[in-house]
Design a protein around this motif. Sequence first.
Motif, PDB file in Angstrom:
ATOM      1  N   ALA A  95      13.099   6.666  15.768  1.00 57.50           N
ATOM      2  CA  ALA A  95      14.409   5.817  17.008  1.00 57.50           C
ATOM      3  C   ALA A  95      15.575   5.309  15.886  1.00 57.50           C
ATOM      4  O   ALA A  95      16.494   5.498  16.556  1.00 57.50           O
ATOM      5  CB  ALA A  95      13.397   4.127  17.713  1.00 57.50           C
ATOM      6  N   ALA A  96      15.357   5.623  14.934  1.00 50.03           N
ATOM      7  CA  ALA A  96      16.305   5.227  13.999  1.00 50.03           C
ATOM      8  C   ALA A  96      16.530   6.816  13.842  1.00 50.03           C
ATOM      9  O   ALA A  96      18.093   6.681  13.835  1.00 50.03           O
ATOM     10  CB  ALA A  96      16.004   4.785  12.869  1.00 50.03           C
ATOM     11  N   ALA A  97      15.958   7.461  13.902  1.00 47.18           N
ATOM     12  CA  ALA A  97      16.789   8.893  13.759  1.00 47.18           C
ATOM     13  C   ALA A  97      16.853   9.357  14.989  1.00 47.18           C
ATOM     14  O   ALA A  97      18.280  10.634  14.547  1.00 47.18           O
ATOM     15  CB  ALA A  97      15.409   9.862  12.918  1.00 47.18           C
ATOM     16  N   GLU A  98      16.668   8.545  15.878  1.00 48.68           N
ATOM     17  CA  GLU A  98      17.401   9.702  17.028  1.00 48.68           C
ATOM     18  C   GLU A  98      18.884   8.803  17.412  1.00 48.68           C
ATOM     19  O   GLU A  98      19.043   9.623  17.345  1.00 48.68           O
ATOM     20  CB  GLU A  98      16.118   9.094  18.525  1.00 48.68           C
ATOM     21  N   GLU A  99      18.966   8.171  16.893  1.00 50.69           N
ATOM     22  CA  GLU A  99      20.151   7.069  16.822  1.00 50.69           C
ATOM     23  C   GLU A  99      20.709   7.659  16.635  1.00 50.69           C
ATOM     24  O   GLU A  99      22.386   7.741  16.616  1.00 50.69           O
ATOM     25  CB  GLU A  99      19.784   5.347  17.120  1.00 50.69           C
ATOM     26  N   LEU A 100      20.317   7.824  15.030  1.00 49.73           N
ATOM     27  CA  LEU A 100      21.527   8.833  14.345  1.00 49.73           C
ATOM     28  C   LEU A 100      21.942   9.921  14.564  1.00 49.73           C
ATOM     29  O   LEU A 100      22.802  10.148  14.046  1.00 49.73           O
ATOM     30  CB  LEU A 100      20.963   8.648  12.866  1.00 49.73           C
ATOM     31  N   LEU A 101      20.897  10.988  14.983  1.00 51.25           N
ATOM     32  CA  LEU A 101      21.414  12.420  15.133  1.00 51.25           C
ATOM     33  C   LEU A 101      21.467  12.415  16.041  1.00 51.25           C
ATOM     34  O   LEU A 101      22.505  13.441  16.472  1.00 51.25           O
ATOM     35  CB  LEU A 101      19.759  13.019  14.644  1.00 51.25           C
ATOM     36  N   GLY A 102      21.374  12.121  17.143  1.00 50.65           N
ATOM     37  CA  GLY A 102      21.872  12.495  18.837  1.00 50.65           C
ATOM     38  C   GLY A 102      21.660  13.603  18.934  1.00 50.65           C
ATOM     39  O   GLY A 102      20.354  13.985  18.926  1.00 50.65           O
ATOM     40  N   GLN A 103      22.492  14.278  20.084  1.00 45.95           N
ATOM     41  CA  GLN A 103      22.048  16.181  20.303  1.00 45.95           C
ATOM     42  C   GLN A 103      22.307  16.945  19.552  1.00 45.95           C
ATOM     43  O   GLN A 103      21.240  17.755  19.946  1.00 45.95           O
ATOM     44  CB  GLN A 103      23.265  16.137  21.521  1.00 45.95           C
ATOM     45  N   HIS A 104      22.339  16.372  18.529  1.00 40.72           N
ATOM     46  CA  HIS A 104      21.648  17.680  16.847  1.00 40.72           C
ATOM     47  C   HIS A 104      20.126  17.431  17.192  1.00 40.72           C
ATOM     48  O   HIS A 104      19.447  18.124  16.989  1.00 40.72           O
ATOM     49  CB  HIS A 104      22.776  16.999  15.936  1.00 40.72           C
ATOM     50  N   LEU A 105      19.119  16.446  18.026  1.00 37.11           N
ATOM     51  CA  LEU A 105      18.146  16.903  17.907  1.00 37.11           C
ATOM     52  C   LEU A 105      17.064  17.617  19.126  1.00 37.11           C
ATOM     53  O   LEU A 105      17.505  16.808  20.193  1.00 37.11           O
ATOM     54  CB  LEU A 105      16.904  15.433  17.893  1.00 37.11           C
ATOM     55  N   VAL A 106      16.973  18.119  18.881  1.00 32.43           N
ATOM     56  CA  VAL A 106      16.435  19.820  19.650  1.00 32.43           C
ATOM     57  C   VAL A 106      15.056  18.732  20.617  1.00 32.43           C
ATOM     58  O   VAL A 106      14.786  19.170  21.678  1.00 32.43           O
ATOM     59  CB  VAL A 106      16.244  21.276  19.304  1.00 32.43           C
ATOM     60  N   GLN A 107      14.036  18.754  19.395  1.00 32.55           N
ATOM     61  CA  GLN A 107      12.568  18.111  20.109  1.00 32.55           C
ATOM     62  C   GLN A 107      11.544  17.557  19.413  1.00 32.55           C
ATOM     63  O   GLN A 107      12.222  17.706  17.784  1.00 32.55           O
ATOM     64  CB  GLN A 107      12.002  19.775  20.485  1.00 32.55           C
ATOM     65  N   GLY A 108      11.095  17.141  19.493  1.00 30.89           N
ATOM     66  CA  GLY A 108      10.237  16.523  18.444  1.00 30.89           C
ATOM     67  C   GLY A 108       8.762  15.654  18.800  1.00 30.89           C
ATOM     68  O   GLY A 108       8.388  15.454  20.353  1.00 30.89           O
ATOM     69  N   VAL A 109       7.653  15.472  18.269  1.00 31.00           N
ATOM     70  CA  VAL A 109       6.541  14.711  18.382  1.00 31.00           C
ATOM     71  C   VAL A 109       6.116  13.998  16.983  1.00 31.00           C
ATOM     72  O   VAL A 109       6.247  14.674  16.364  1.00 31.00           O
ATOM     73  CB  VAL A 109       5.603  15.600  18.505  1.00 31.00           C
ATOM     74  N   ILE A 110       6.166  12.671  17.969  1.00 34.35           N
ATOM     75  CA  ILE A 110       4.684  11.864  16.519  1.00 34.35           C
ATOM     76  C   ILE A 110       3.870  11.304  17.396  1.00 34.35           C
ATOM     77  O   ILE A 110       3.606  10.946  18.169  1.00 34.35           O
ATOM     78  CB  ILE A 110       6.366  10.206  16.090  1.00 34.35           C
ATOM     79  N   SER A 111       3.066  10.502  16.079  1.00 37.34           N
ATOM     80  CA  SER A 111       1.452  10.611  15.840  1.00 37.34           C
ATOM     81  C   SER A 111       1.719   8.997  15.614  1.00 37.34           C
ATOM     82  O   SER A 111       1.959   8.619  14.814  1.00 37.34           O
ATOM     83  CB  SER A 111       0.169  10.840  15.462  1.00 37.34           C
ATOM     84  N   VAL A 112       1.389   8.296  16.708  1.00 40.49           N
ATOM     85  CA  VAL A 112       1.579   6.926  16.328  1.00 40.49           C
ATOM     86  C   VAL A 112       0.084   5.922  16.357  1.00 40.49           C
ATOM     87  O   VAL A 112      -0.086   6.482  17.383  1.00 40.49           O
ATOM     88  CB  VAL A 112       3.025   5.730  16.626  1.00 40.49           C
ATOM     89  N   PRO A 113       0.206   4.291  16.176  1.00 43.12           N
ATOM     90  CA  PRO A 113      -1.226   3.827  16.817  1.00 43.12           C
ATOM     91  C   PRO A 113      -1.724   3.357  17.961  1.00 43.12           C
ATOM     92  O   PRO A 113      -0.103   3.153  18.971  1.00 43.12           O
ATOM     93  CB  PRO A 113      -1.044   2.342  15.770  1.00 43.12           C
ATOM     94  N   LYS A 114      -2.258   3.418  18.569  1.00 47.26           N
ATOM     95  CA  LYS A 114      -2.530   2.764  20.059  1.00 47.26           C
ATOM     96  C   LYS A 114      -2.198   1.775  20.263  1.00 47.26           C
ATOM     97  O   LYS A 114      -2.660   0.267  19.283  1.00 47.26           O
ATOM     98  CB  LYS A 114      -4.277   3.363  19.837  1.00 47.26           C
ATOM     99  N   GLY A 115      -0.979   1.161  21.073  1.00 48.23           N
ATOM    100  CA  GLY A 115      -0.973  -0.044  20.954  1.00 48.23           C
ATOM    101  C   GLY A 115       0.875  -0.092  21.111  1.00 48.23           C
ATOM    102  O   GLY A 115       0.714  -1.673  21.609  1.00 48.23           O
ATOM    103  N   ILE A 116       0.973   0.608  20.215  1.00 48.00           N
ATOM    104  CA  ILE A 116       2.016  -0.558  19.516  1.00 48.00           C
ATOM    105  C   ILE A 116       2.987  -0.384  20.365  1.00 48.00           C
ATOM    106  O   ILE A 116       3.920  -0.795  19.948  1.00 48.00           O
ATOM    107  CB  ILE A 116       2.863   1.133  17.973  1.00 48.00           C
ATOM    108  N   ARG A 117       3.903   0.835  21.374  1.00 38.25           N
ATOM    109  CA  ARG A 117       5.133   0.649  21.913  1.00 38.25           C
ATOM    110  C   ARG A 117       4.436  -0.331  22.613  1.00 38.25           C
ATOM    111  O   ARG A 117       6.192  -0.924  22.945  1.00 38.25           O
ATOM    112  CB  ARG A 117       4.871   1.774  23.260  1.00 38.25           C
ATOM    113  N   ALA A 118       4.171  -0.627  23.473  1.00 39.92           N
ATOM    114  CA  ALA A 118       4.233  -1.627  24.006  1.00 39.92           C
ATOM    115  C   ALA A 118       4.204  -3.511  23.176  1.00 39.92           C
ATOM    116  O   ALA A 118       4.198  -5.051  23.571  1.00 39.92           O
ATOM    117  CB  ALA A 118       2.225  -2.246  24.528  1.00 39.92           C
ATOM    118  N   ALA A 119       3.221  -3.397  21.814  1.00 37.55           N
ATOM    119  CA  ALA A 119       3.043  -4.592  21.105  1.00 37.55           C
ATOM    120  C   ALA A 119       4.840  -4.737  20.525  1.00 37.55           C
ATOM    121  O   ALA A 119       5.098  -5.927  20.598  1.00 37.55           O
ATOM    122  CB  ALA A 119       2.553  -3.789  19.418  1.00 37.55           C
TER     123      ALA A 119
END
Length: 522
Positions: A95-119
């Motif tokens: 999230a911090a990288a996306e905020e910093l880099l804006g439109q320069h970021l073409v594509q990304g994939v991340i793997s995070v713990p189950k349930g972390i977005r809801a938490a």
Amino acid sequence: MAVALQALPRLARAPLRPLLRGGPGARLASGMALAEQARMLFENTVGAVLPGPMMHRALSLDPSSGHLKVRDRSFQLRQNLYLVGFGKAVLGMAAAAEELLGQHLVQGVISVPKGIRAAVECSGKQEMLLKPHSRVQVFEGAEDNLPDRDSLRAALAIRQLAEGLTADDLLLVLISGGGSALLPAPIPPVTLEEKQTLTKLLAARGATIQELNTIRKALSQLKGGGLAQAAYPAQVVSLILSDVIGDPVEVIASGPTVASVHNVQDCLHILNRYGLRAALPRSVKTVLARADSDPRGPHACGHVHNVIIGSNALALAEARRQAEAQGYRAVVLSAAMQGDVKSVAAFYGLLARVAGAHLAGVSPEEEKQLHEQAAALQLPDLQLEEALQAVKEAGGPICLLAGGEPTVQLQGSGKGGRNQELALRVAAELGPRRPPPGAVDVLFLSGGTDGRDGPTEAAGAWVTPELAVQAAAEGLDVATFLARNDSHTFFHRLQGGAHLLYTGLTGTNVMDVHFLFLRPRG
């Protein structure tokens, strides 16, 4: 603070204010409940290593020129930036990288713990969530910090993205603790289940994280430099939040962007040490034999720039500052606390009694034993002499700080984690048979900065010398629960769970922190 704790529900919460020793801070340290102070210190320590601030310290972008600066290195961006990540802290990092880099970021994939977005959403930490319509695809998996089919799918998506890059591209890799479980890609014919079973057996027999990662790398397509090799010839920049003692980049998340220095003989030595070589599945033997005869040798990673952006030492530095603000004389003992949890608990028990004796103005009887126990732990950065000198000079409240990752050898089938097990064992060391001096209040806290201690929802626990007596009054026997490795059940039953630390998933991970508070009475 961003980290909302639910621990110690019976105690009123107070805002933390900058306080100076000798002034209002000294009055706070003498008048405020020790348990509340411990909770506040844990909260502020975790807050210091949240991903957003660390990412902003490590990255900067010049919008006019498109130059991305990563510490002392500069990279030209021209719609050529891709992102992958894996770990307990990676959602906030992305999230911090996306905020910093804006439109320069073409594509990304991340793997995070189950349930972390809801938490994260429930806790109101909007800054740790990706934007709507983000260019970063999120996979959740590795429930209870164990590799599963969901994290396998994430790992394969990450590999696919990396393999499609060219020499004109830049791959930003975000890595944090928990990354190994979130990036499982076994080398065929090894299955995920076979690799997971082997890892569980090694962990249950007391293998260190370094040993576990050596085996994981040997059986993985992406660990041990495999991800860097998949991304070649693209440039690769890895931003790493360390959850390993000493911050060795080849060990954190099993070193996906670092060439492995281990060979098959190292793996066999580990398997022999824990009596597992004879029981290896045929598929594992096949992969190890193939690696031993691979003419290509280890992966090369000359196109990679690895940067540590956060660590346990950073968390302890903040803990020291905050403890001093609360009116304590604070000393960092070690950021490399490791070894069997029984030995670590014995050390803390001796330290509490010796330091307590000094504060109470009596001659400590066990100082020689304390030094012998410290020597047996073989901690490279232990500041024991400095700590004892500080205790002698303090004449008032003292807080001794440490961090690391002790290991637990499982002997029972109970429920717990290393922090709760350590806290309960320290309580046993401080029990009625060997209490600290009666003129000194003592509290010990052990907490995991990721908010998850083993397969439980607690981050850790805090104890005092009175705990064993309090437990006995409720029909709970400390020794019985320790024999079953059932620390979580013990703390859950004791006083309605008041000794447990509950944070939820914090969004970061820099191992564990240990606090030993000693406060003269009167």
